[in-house]
Every structure is written in structure tokens, then in C-alpha cells.
Scaffold this active site. Structure first.
Site, PDB file in Angstrom:
ATOM      1  N   HIS A   1       0.911  -1.137  -0.066  1.00 51.65           N
ATOM      2  CA  HIS A   1       0.125   0.002  -0.036  1.00 51.65           C
ATOM      3  C   HIS A   1       0.951   1.226  -0.038  1.00 51.65           C
ATOM      4  O   HIS A   1       2.073   1.405   0.789  1.00 51.65           O
ATOM      5  CB  HIS A   1      -0.959   0.000   1.361  1.00 51.65           C
TER       6      HIS A   1
ATOM      7  N   HIS B   1       1.655  11.078  -2.121  1.00 48.10           N
ATOM      8  CA  HIS B   1       0.359  10.675  -1.449  1.00 48.10           C
ATOM      9  C   HIS B   1      -0.432  12.109  -1.470  1.00 48.10           C
ATOM     10  O   HIS B   1       0.027  12.983  -0.801  1.00 48.10           O
ATOM     11  CB  HIS B   1       0.672  10.310   0.219  1.00 48.10           C
TER      12      HIS B   1
END
Length: 593
Positions: free
Chosen positions: A124, A170
Site C-alpha cells: 500500500h 500521497h
């Protein structure tokens, strides 16, 4: 001489290797049983391998090979022509040539079933070097993950500040970006270093159509013939890992709209304060949560970007596709999307096409309460990806058994963190030769004899009992500073042994604490009744008792029960980050009764 001075002297006069006197009584008794006049011959060692070690296919040549390896240890007292002494036998049992998982086993499962029939080693936010809010983005953690066998790499792709190139970062955080092309090139270079089986790149896409076209060009130029592109728009069934050896697969969904990166939210900013790094207490002091999870937490707390981006209305697909560069769309082999509506729509099984569905850990915890069997049925044909909730800003993880026991193939983990949950993930994928793909048990792939779908919460009969004997441990004296555990005395070690699996099988037990001993000899036996051994992981931890502070960490490992070798084995321990110690190991015995 004072007691403290004596203890310091004792530490530094410690012998540099084990001696026969330190061998457990069971080892001495077995040697007497399988030897004559203090010597174990090739024939007797062969009989020991078959009868005690459970190596039914072992040959006399295998026994001879062990003796030949022991002869390389010139300090051992071995009668070259006749066989081995007790000292050599003890060294064989406690040596690297006697691990708990067979190195010869390799990839041994059937690899010709569809991808949906396998648990897949999944990362992830694979590009992050640390926490989820302010760490650097880099290709380095991607390389590390691939070299450890991870087969699913996640990249969040965003426009750069000039809107003319693609960055990986991110979104809506303060993470520093890395160029997408750099990540692609590193994936190509390192994809098949550890495993030949396919690498899936999951893209979380925040791009305009012109930048999607640029991504398509990057992908085709970087991967070329290595890239798997399906003939049809949607696959009717997933190909097998065997047919996709040394291939790269793209998985994403057509974005519904172009999303600009935003400033870090107030909630995330507040959460960031004081939480940029993961404290040692979180690293190993926190126990893995129950498999049922915490289904009472409000979904509003799950604020990760994944939540919004995974919502996909099938009715809007045609509208969304108008904004997608056609060359980009053709590269998508595994289609992702979350249909609008409730769980029934999300878990609908289409006989004419397969797809990937993503749920957060919290969404899954709630879904299994009301739709547990539907999830298992969905994963028989389709792929379910589970990802950490957005508030895990410290890159911590959750209990992977929640997803695995319901058939989820892609249980996505933050590989840059560490802790007990990640130890389970690492232990699971030591199976099947460490290739990153593990065949799911049959009960997760098809209905039972009464046409029932598997339910991990159902009370099931015990299939087998794993009997574990923890004899002793050694190696800390060599791998740790002699004052690491206690300034003035040898350490006080205890071991924790247990099972991670379905709720009925999950348990942890503990040995007694042995004071002032670098080579603790516990000689304790534990039994673990297992209702679903196919999903059971053996957990092993060693800690050093500290009366005034929290106990010190002394090593850990996690092993797939279904691949454990019977008999007496040398079990190497690993650091909190999963790195194998050079010397630290336990001598243990495994029997199924």
C-alpha cells in the site's frame, strides 16, 4: 569480587559456541536411540530423518550430504569414516542446514488457476519511505518491496506543478514527490529478482486525459513486451500466475473526474503533530487486533483519499471513459471500481466479466458482519483489495487474517512500517517458495459438500493439533551488544508462542522467564488445536524481562503452519523490521497429533 563485577566478567568470558553439555535432554536421548557406541552412522541418521524428522522421502544420500556438511566444521569431533558424534548431531539440529521450512520445496503449489484463486503479496502506498503525511516519496521502498517478494505495487499519480508531467505522491499531504518514470524503471529492473510471477501495478489516478496518454506512453516504452494487455475490454476470467510469468499488469479504474491536490486537511494536520515517527511501543508492544476487528468505529474517521477515489458508479463509466485517453484505457488489464449503492451491488458477481473491488479495513470489518458469505463468494471469481484506513498516518497496519479468511487476495500493507501485523504478512508469504502467490484453500474457492460458503466465525471441529516444544535459544551474545539487555548481568529471556488464524484458533502462550542466561533452555511444550490449519500462522517472539521498564525485544518470526517441517528444527529469528539475525535462533520441535 562484587556480584555486578562477576556478572560483567561472565558476559565477556561466554563461550563462543554451544557444547554438548548444553544440548537438551531430548536431543541426547534421541542420539542414544539412533546411534551405537557414541557414533551415528549414515544409516542411523537416515532412519532418524525418516522417523523423527518426518522426511519420508529422505535418502541415504541426503544423510551423507548432512555428514559432509558437518565435516566442513573442522572444530567438530567427527569420526570421518563411521559417522557423527553427539556434538556434530547437536550442531546439525541447531544449524542453518535444518530450517523449519524446506528450502528444497520451492514453488510447489498449482500455479495454473486464475489470479483470483491466490493470496497475493500486496503493498500500500509503495513509494513512501515513512509516515503517510510528510515522508519522502522514492523508488527505494518499491525496490525493497520487490526484492522481498511483494507482487502488487501501488502508485498514486498526480500532475506536477506545471501540469506537464506526472509525479507519484500521497495526495493532499506534505509528502515530497518522485517522478513516475523513475518508479516504472525501478519496477522493470527489480520486478523479477526474487520471483518470476507477475507484478501488478495498481494506479490511483488523478490525471487529465492528456497526462493519461503520457502515462500510456511511459508504460509501453518502459515495459514493452513485458506488459500484459488483454484482448477484450474486460476479462471474463483472470489468467493464471503461470501464464503471466515475468509479466507486468496494470490495474486501475477510469477516473470519474479530475482531482486537484489540496492542502493537508485540518484533521490530518492535527494528527501529524507528534506522530511523524512510529514509537517503539507501537512497533512491537501492541498486540494484533482480534480478527473481528472494531466494527463500531464511524466511517467518517476513515478519511484516506482511497475512500473517495474507489467509489465508482457503473452507470457513469461511459461518461467517464470520454475523458480517458483510449491508449491508456487499453493498458488496464484488471478493472477496478466500486459501484454506487449498497454492499449487494458492490459484491454482485457478473458471470461475464471479472473485476477488482477495494474496501478499507473498516469497511471490510463492517461488511463481514452482514455479508461475510457474499464476500467469500465474490472472491471466488473477482479480486478484493483491502487497504489500511486513512488515519494510519504512522504507516501501521491491521490484522491481515480478516481479509484472508474471507478470500481477499490483495490485503494491502504499509511495507515501510513494522510491527506484529507486518510480521504476520511476512510469515504468510514465506510459503510457496516465497514467490508472492499462495493458493487459497479449497473451501475459499468453492462451496462445501452441502453447498455452504465458508464462514470463519462458524464453530468447526479440530482438524489437527500442533504440538510445539521450545527447547532453547542462542545467538544473542553474538548479534547484540553485551550490555544491550542489562548493563550488569546476562538477559532474562522468555518466549511467546502462539497461533494467528481464524478466531477459534488464535491464541498466544508464554514460557517461564529464565534469569541471567545468554542461552536460555526452557524445555516447554505447547499444544494448539487447529480448526482451520490452512490459514494458521505460527507466531514466535522472544523478549527480555525488565522489572523497571518495558520488556526488551529479542527477536521474532512467523511461519505458515501448513508448511512446517516435522521434527526438531533450528528456527531463525528476525528483527522488528523483519531482517534475519545472523546468529539468533531457537531450537524447537514440531509434531502434528
Amino acid at each position: 569480587m562484587s556480584k555486578q563485577t562477576y556478572r560483567v566478567c561472565f558476559c565477556f568470558r561466554r563461550k563462543f559456541r554451544l557444547t554438548v553439555s548444553e544440548a537438551p535432554e531430548d536431543v541426547k536421548n534421541l542420539f542414544r536411540e539412533y546411534s551405537e557406541n557414541g557414533i551415528m552412522t549414515v544409516d542411523q541418521l537416515h532412519r532418524f530423518l525418516v522417523e523423527v524428522q518426518g522426511e519420508e522421502n529422505a535418502t541415504k544420500e541426503d544423510a551423507q550430504a548432512i555428514i559432509d556438511k558437518l565435516r566442513e566444521q573442522r572444530h567438530l569431533n567427527i569420526f570421518h569414516r563411521k559417522g557423527v558424534t553427539l556434538e556434530a548431531f547437536f550442531w546439525y539440529l541447531f544449524g542453518d542446514i535444518n530450517p523449519p521450512l524446506s528450502p528444497e520445496l520451492g514453488v510447489h503449489q498449482d500455479m495454473n488457476a486464475p489470479l483470483s484463486h491466490y493470496f497475493i503479496y500486496t503493498g500500500h502506498n509503495s513509494y513512501l519511505t515513512g509516515n503517510q503525511l510528510s515522508s519522502d516519496c522514492s523508488d527505494a521502498p518499491i525496490i525493497t518491496a520487490l526484492e522481498r517478494g511483494v507482487r502488487v505495487i501501488e502508485l498514486d499519480i498526480w500532475p506536477n506543478s506545471d501540469k506537464n508531467d506526472i509525479h507519484v505522491l500521497h495526495g493532499r499531504t506534505l509528502t515530497t514527490p518522485v517522478e513516475l518514470i523513475k518508479c516504472f524503471r525501478s519496477i522493470k529492473e527489480h520486478a523479477f529478482v526474487t520471483s518470476e510471477y507477475p507484478v501488478v501495478i495498481t494506479l490511483e489516478d488523478h490525471l487529465t486525459a492528456d497526462l493519461q496518454a503520457k502515462v500510456a506512453e511511459m508504460v509501453t516504452q518502459t515495459f514493452g513486451d513485458v506488459l500484459f494487455t488483454p484482448d477484450a475490454d474486460c476479462l471474463k476470467e483472470f489468467p493464471s500466475p503461470e501464464s503471466l510469468k515475468r509479466r507486468v499488469i496494470i490495474s486501475t479504474k477510469p477516473p470519474k473526474e479530475y482531482l486537484e491536490a489540496k492542502e493537508v486537511t485540518e484533521k490530518e494536520s492535527d494528527a501529524r503533530k507528534g506522530k511523524d515517527s512510529q514509537p517503539d511501543e507501537e512497533a512491537w508492544g501492541k498486540e494484533v487486533p482480534n480478527i473481528k476487528g472494531d466494527a463500531t468505529v464511524d466511517d467518517k474517521d476513515d478519511i484516506g483519499a482511497d475512500d473517495k477515489d474507489d467509489e465508482e458508479d457503473d452507470n457513469d463509466v461511459d461518461k467517464a471513459n470520454q475523458k480517458v485517453a483510449p491508449e491508456y484505457k487499453r493498458l488496464i488489464a484488471i478493472h477496478a471500481g466500486k459501484p454506487k449503492g449498497g454492499l449487494d451491488e458492490c459484491l454482485h458477481v457478473d458471470p461475464n466479466k471479472v473485476r477488482r473491488l477495494s474496501l478499507s479495513e473498516q469497511q471490510l470489518e463492517k461488511a463481514i458482519i452482514t455479508h461475510g458469505k457474499q464476500i467469500v463468494r465474490f472472491t471466488q471469481r473477482n479480486i478484493l483489495r483491502v487497504y489500511p484506513k486513512g488515519v494510519r498516518i504512522d504507516s501501521s497496519n491491521y490484522n491481515p487474517l480478516i481479509g484472508w479468511s474471507h478470500g481477499a487476495q490483495m490485503v494491502a500493507f504499509n511495507m515501510q512500517g513494522y510491527g506484529r501485523s507486518l510480521w504476520l504478512m511476512q510469515g504468510m508469504f514465506r510459503a510457496n517458495g516465497g514467490c508472492g502467490y499462495i493458493k487459497k484453500p479449497d473451501f475459499l474457492l468453492k462451496p462445501g459438500s452441502d453447498n455452504e460458503i465458508f464462514d470463519p466465525d462458524t464453530s468447526l471441529p479440530v482438524k489437527t493439533t500442533l504440538k510445539v516444544t521450545v527447547y532453547m535459544g542462542e545467538g544473542w551474545y553474538y548479534d547484540f551488544k553485551h550490555t544491550h539487555f542489562d548493563l550488569y548481568s546476562p538477559p532474562d529471556f522468555y518466549a511467546r508462542i502462539g497461533i494467528a488464524g481464524v478466531p477459534a484458533d488464535t491464541i498466544m502462550k508464554k514460557t517461564k522467564t529464565l534469569e541471567d542466561d545468554w542461552t536460555p533452555t526452557w524445555n516447554e511444550v505447547f499444544e494448539f488445536p487447529l480448526t482451520v490449519p490452512e490459514l494458521a500462522l505460527l507466531r514466535v517472539e522472544v523478549h527480555e524481562y525488565d522489572m523497571s521498564e518495558k520488556d526488551d525485544f529479542g527477536g521474532q518470526t512467523c511461519l505458515p503452519v501448513w508448511e512446517l517441517r516435522k521434527g526438531i528444527r533450528a528456527v531463525p529469528l528476525h528483527s522488528r523490521k523483519g531482517e534475519k539475525y545472523q546468529s539468533v535462533k531457537l531450537l524447537m520441535r514440531f509434531d502434528f497429533v
